[in-house]
Design a protein around this motif. Structure first.
Motif, PDB file in Angstrom:
ATOM      1  N   LEU A 195     -65.036 -18.371  92.109  1.00  0.00           N
ATOM      2  CA  LEU A 195     -65.178 -19.993  91.776  1.00  0.00           C
ATOM      3  C   LEU A 195     -66.049 -20.497  92.496  1.00  0.00           C
ATOM      4  O   LEU A 195     -67.027 -21.454  92.397  1.00  0.00           O
ATOM      5  CB  LEU A 195     -63.941 -20.945  91.122  1.00  0.00           C
ATOM      6  CG  LEU A 195     -62.729 -20.435  90.565  1.00  0.00           C
ATOM      7  CD1 LEU A 195     -61.846 -21.094  90.654  1.00  0.00           C
ATOM      8  CD2 LEU A 195     -63.613 -20.930  89.218  1.00  0.00           C
ATOM      9  N   THR A 196     -65.671 -19.717  93.718  1.00  0.00           N
ATOM     10  CA  THR A 196     -66.810 -20.044  94.335  1.00  0.00           C
ATOM     11  C   THR A 196     -68.115 -20.472  94.808  1.00  0.00           C
ATOM     12  O   THR A 196     -69.084 -20.983  95.213  1.00  0.00           O
ATOM     13  CB  THR A 196     -66.033 -19.805  96.825  1.00  0.00           C
ATOM     14  OG1 THR A 196     -64.452 -20.079  96.646  1.00  0.00           O
ATOM     15  CG2 THR A 196     -67.070 -20.607  97.599  1.00  0.00           C
ATOM     16  N   ALA A 197     -68.003 -18.892  94.882  1.00  0.00           N
ATOM     17  CA  ALA A 197     -69.802 -18.468  94.232  1.00  0.00           C
ATOM     18  C   ALA A 197     -69.903 -19.165  93.439  1.00  0.00           C
ATOM     19  O   ALA A 197     -71.376 -19.423  94.032  1.00  0.00           O
ATOM     20  CB  ALA A 197     -69.570 -17.013  94.322  1.00  0.00           C
ATOM     21  N   LEU A 198     -69.634 -19.145  92.305  1.00  0.00           N
ATOM     22  CA  LEU A 198     -70.142 -19.749  91.556  1.00  0.00           C
ATOM     23  C   LEU A 198     -70.914 -21.594  91.854  1.00  0.00           C
ATOM     24  O   LEU A 198     -71.826 -22.196  91.892  1.00  0.00           O
ATOM     25  CB  LEU A 198     -69.223 -20.611  90.253  1.00  0.00           C
ATOM     26  CG  LEU A 198     -69.357 -21.276  88.872  1.00  0.00           C
ATOM     27  CD1 LEU A 198     -70.925 -20.674  88.414  1.00  0.00           C
ATOM     28  CD2 LEU A 198     -68.470 -21.637  88.207  1.00  0.00           C
ATOM     29  N   SER A 199     -70.559 -21.506  92.422  1.00  0.00           N
ATOM     30  CA  SER A 199     -70.324 -23.806  92.883  1.00  0.00           C
ATOM     31  C   SER A 199     -71.953 -23.608  94.235  1.00  0.00           C
ATOM     32  O   SER A 199     -72.008 -24.115  94.031  1.00  0.00           O
ATOM     33  CB  SER A 199     -68.783 -23.944  93.844  1.00  0.00           C
ATOM     34  OG  SER A 199     -68.865 -24.946  93.318  1.00  0.00           O
ATOM     35  N   GLY A 200     -72.027 -22.138  95.207  1.00  0.00           N
ATOM     36  CA  GLY A 200     -72.892 -21.320  95.242  1.00  0.00           C
ATOM     37  C   GLY A 200     -74.467 -21.760  94.245  1.00  0.00           C
ATOM     38  O   GLY A 200     -75.517 -22.079  94.946  1.00  0.00           O
ATOM     39  N   PHE A 201     -74.394 -20.993  93.748  1.00  0.00           N
ATOM     40  CA  PHE A 201     -74.404 -21.052  92.509  1.00  0.00           C
ATOM     41  C   PHE A 201     -74.987 -22.510  92.201  1.00  0.00           C
ATOM     42  O   PHE A 201     -76.377 -23.245  91.984  1.00  0.00           O
ATOM     43  CB  PHE A 201     -74.306 -20.080  91.372  1.00  0.00           C
ATOM     44  CG  PHE A 201     -75.406 -20.332  89.460  1.00  0.00           C
ATOM     45  CD1 PHE A 201     -76.640 -20.481  90.180  1.00  0.00           C
ATOM     46  CD2 PHE A 201     -74.651 -20.194  88.933  1.00  0.00           C
ATOM     47  CE1 PHE A 201     -78.072 -20.099  89.203  1.00  0.00           C
ATOM     48  CE2 PHE A 201     -75.495 -20.724  88.159  1.00  0.00           C
ATOM     49  CZ  PHE A 201     -76.425 -20.780  88.148  1.00  0.00           C
ATOM     50  N   LEU A 202     -74.534 -23.061  90.887  1.00  0.00           N
ATOM     51  CA  LEU A 202     -74.789 -24.756  91.376  1.00  0.00           C
ATOM     52  C   LEU A 202     -75.338 -25.360  91.939  1.00  0.00           C
ATOM     53  O   LEU A 202     -76.285 -26.068  91.931  1.00  0.00           O
ATOM     54  CB  LEU A 202     -73.273 -25.568  90.979  1.00  0.00           C
ATOM     55  CG  LEU A 202     -72.281 -24.457  89.180  1.00  0.00           C
ATOM     56  CD1 LEU A 202     -71.201 -24.844  89.083  1.00  0.00           C
ATOM     57  CD2 LEU A 202     -73.236 -24.392  88.275  1.00  0.00           C
ATOM     58  N   VAL A 203     -74.659 -25.492  93.420  1.00  0.00           N
ATOM     59  CA  VAL A 203     -75.399 -26.588  94.665  1.00  0.00           C
ATOM     60  C   VAL A 203     -76.876 -26.107  94.919  1.00  0.00           C
ATOM     61  O   VAL A 203     -77.393 -26.629  94.814  1.00  0.00           O
ATOM     62  CB  VAL A 203     -74.736 -26.211  95.406  1.00  0.00           C
ATOM     63  CG1 VAL A 203     -75.106 -26.312  96.833  1.00  0.00           C
ATOM     64  CG2 VAL A 203     -73.210 -26.725  95.342  1.00  0.00           C
TER      65      VAL A 203
END
Ligand SMILES: Nc1ncnc2c1ncn2[C@@H]1O[C@H](COP(=O)(O)OP(=O)(O)O)[C@@H](O)[C@H]1O
Ligand SMILES: [Mg+2]
Lengths: 249, 291
Positions: free
Chosen positions: B190-198
């Motif tokens: 989930l954290t990595a996904l946030s990195g991608f989204l940001v």
């Protein structure tokens, strides 16, 4: 059913504070027995139960259940046969989870915890009817957090949870030490019922000589890590409270 | 001004999955996991590289989540198998990830201009801003739903109980180590996904974008926790919703600070002080009450 062969347990081996908690204990317990374990503080009762349950590994000797050597099998895999109730009522339940969720997990003790929602209507009804049997008025509180209940209520529920799934052996380590007399009675009577009606093998550690005299068939006394007395059901019936008190002179 | 709120909302949605990840490690498992800083940048780095190789943003999404999951599994293995403190395990993996992220990126900053953007992958609204917002809501909505479902399953009960009373779960046939490994994998995915989204939101990936990001997630979860206690919420779906509200409030406060003309150099210091305030306020309140 349970067979311990030459079990020894040494804590802090080779260090200055080396301590021999169990000394070469051999013991056979048959299916359906209700064994009460007594002994002074530090005599090794809890250690013995931990070795059967798998929370501790013996320094030497072997543990067998139904002939199968389980000495090296980890605790979470022994739950296939064994359910436990701890002295501290907080240890047997998850306080932030609801009563229902606690029961759901207990019902899966020997099974996989899968990715489906198992706490459904049917399951709820089953839990409610079992809890109602306790007569503590908890059956309409199954969606409350376990942490809101008193120690006695939690301990009674823990014991009830222990038979939600197939249970061969029930290990009770001073389950009533922290309870008021009334809850203590509920808990011990429940254990007695499980033993008589479901044929579950029970090992009960207790500090109360009165309970030791009243509950269970076979009576074993530990002393400094050894079995000092092992009294069968018939002989125990002859024992009075005074006789047992005398052992602890 | 509404632009200003919308930007904060969009950013808080992008950071929402990370906040959900911190909720899993901190509230469900009771483990302080700070792999976060590393796995956040990892997600953005993997995404930038794949986008440069003409991958579609939709195909990139699961891959960067997988990368984050692997990072989480590393931390969990160090913690459970080598019996190393979870905090230290997280720091070790996070530190190692800095080099790995640099190797993946090849340089310290990759602009993503002229590359396809996830938030434009579908068109629901003519207005580009609304469209971006809608896609972000969609992604975060689906994830919240899945997380809520997971936590209510039999496995989810075991997860919650393992964090709450590990002694009990062990005696109920739960392998706590396996549960921790899976939990940290989900959290860091989930954290990595946030990195991608940001990185999609800001239009670039930077090797330093993850520094201190764990504090942002922590702040969101702490706000959520106050709201939960205040409104006496036990429902899991609502708890997850509160985490997202926490993420939004957090971004609003930061955006406000910047809008008031605070030097951006002070932003991290301000973030830390803000989180300190959230933690300290309830305690100060209790002390005052007693006095
Ligand atoms: N984990 C441990 N580490 C070191 N010593 C222990 C441990 N567990 C028990 N002991 C020691 O072993 C002895 C037996 O303890 P225990 O089995 O708890 O006794 P009982 O339950 O009969 O009071 C005690 O002297 C106790 O201090
Ligand atoms: Mg004891």
């Amino acid at each position: 059913m349970i067979s311990l062969e030459n079990i020894s347990k040494i804590f802090h081996k080779g260090k200055e504070n080396e301590l021999s908690a169990l000394k070469n204990i051999s013991l056979k317990i048959d299916k359906g027995e209700f064994v009460t374990l007594v002994g002074a503080n530090g005599s090794g009762k809890t250690t013995l139960l931990n070795i059967i349950g798998g929370a501790e590994k013996p320094s030497s000797g072997s543990v067998r259940i139904n002939g199968e050597d389980i000495t090296r099998i980890p605790e979470h895999k022994r739950s296939k046969w064994i359910a436990r109730v701890f002295q501290n009522p907080n240890n047997g339940t998850a306080p932030d989870l609801t009563i229902l969720d606690n029961f759901r997990l207990a019902a899966l003790r020997t099974r996989r915890k899968s990715l489906k929602i198992g706490a459904d209507k049917v399951f709820k009804r089953e839990v409610i009817s079992r809890i109602a049997g306790l007569g503590m008025g908890l059956e309409n509180k199954i969606n409350q957090s376990m942490g809101n209940l008193s120690g006695g209520q939690r301990q009674a529920l823990t014991l009830l949870m222990s038979v939600m799934d197939n249970t061969d052996i029930l290990l009770l380590d001073e389950p009533t030490a922290a309870l008021d007399p009334k809850s203590a009675r509920v808990v011990l009577n429940l254990a007695d019922t499980f033993n008589k009606e479901m044929g579950i093998t029970v090992i009960l550690i207790t500090h109360s000589l009165k309970d030791a005299q009243q509950y269970g068939g076979r009576l074993i006394q530990l002393q400094e890590g050894k079995i000092a007395r092992d009294i069968n059901t018939e002989s125990k019936l002859q024992l009075s409270l005074a006789d047992i008190s005398e052992w602890f002179g | 001004m509404s632009q200003f709120y919308l930007a904060a909302l969009q950013l808080s949605l992008c950071l929402g999955p990370m906040a959900m990840g911190i909720y899993i490690t901190m509230k469900v498992f009771n483990i302080p996991d700070i792999t976060t800083d590393g796995s956040y940048t990892l997600g953005a780095a993997v995404a930038a590289t794949l986008l440069m190789h003409h991958w579609s943003p939709l195909a990139v999404l699961p891959v960067c989540m997988l990368a984050g999951a692997i990072a989480g599994i590393c931390t969990a293995l160090v913690h459970t198998k080598l019996k190393i403190d979870a905090l230290l395990a997280g720091i070790l993996v996070m530190t190692g990830l800095y080099s790995i992220n640099l190797i993946i990126l090849g340089r310290s900053n990759i602009p993503l201009i002229n590359l396809p953007v996830l938030f434009n992958a579908f068109t629901f609204f003519e207005n580009e801003l609304y469209n971006q917002l809608f896609i972000a809501v969609l992604i975060v909505g689906i994830l919240s739903f899945l997380l809520r479902y997971l936590l209510r399953t039999d496995f989810g009960i075991a997860m919650r109980a393992a964090g709450n009373n590990p002694m009990m779960t062990r005696s109920l046939g739960v392998n706590n180590d396996v549960i921790k490994i899976i939990g940290l994998a989900i959290a860091n995915a989930l954290t990595a996904l946030s990195g991608f989204l940001v990185s999609q939101y800001q239009g670039f990936t930077d090797i330093n974008m993850g520094i201190g990001i764990v504090i942002t997630g922590l702040g969101s979860v702490l706000i959520a926790d106050s709201l939960r206690a205040w409104m006496n919420i036990t429902n899991i779906g609502l708890q997850i919703a509160m985490v997202l509200v926490g993420s939004f409030l957090f971004q609003m406060v930061l955006a406000f600070t910047l809008a008031m003309g605070v030097d951006p150099n002070f932003l991290k210091l301000f973030t830390a002080l803000f989180v300190l305030l959230i933690v300290a306020l309830p305690r100060a309140g209790r002390i005052l009450k007693r006095a």
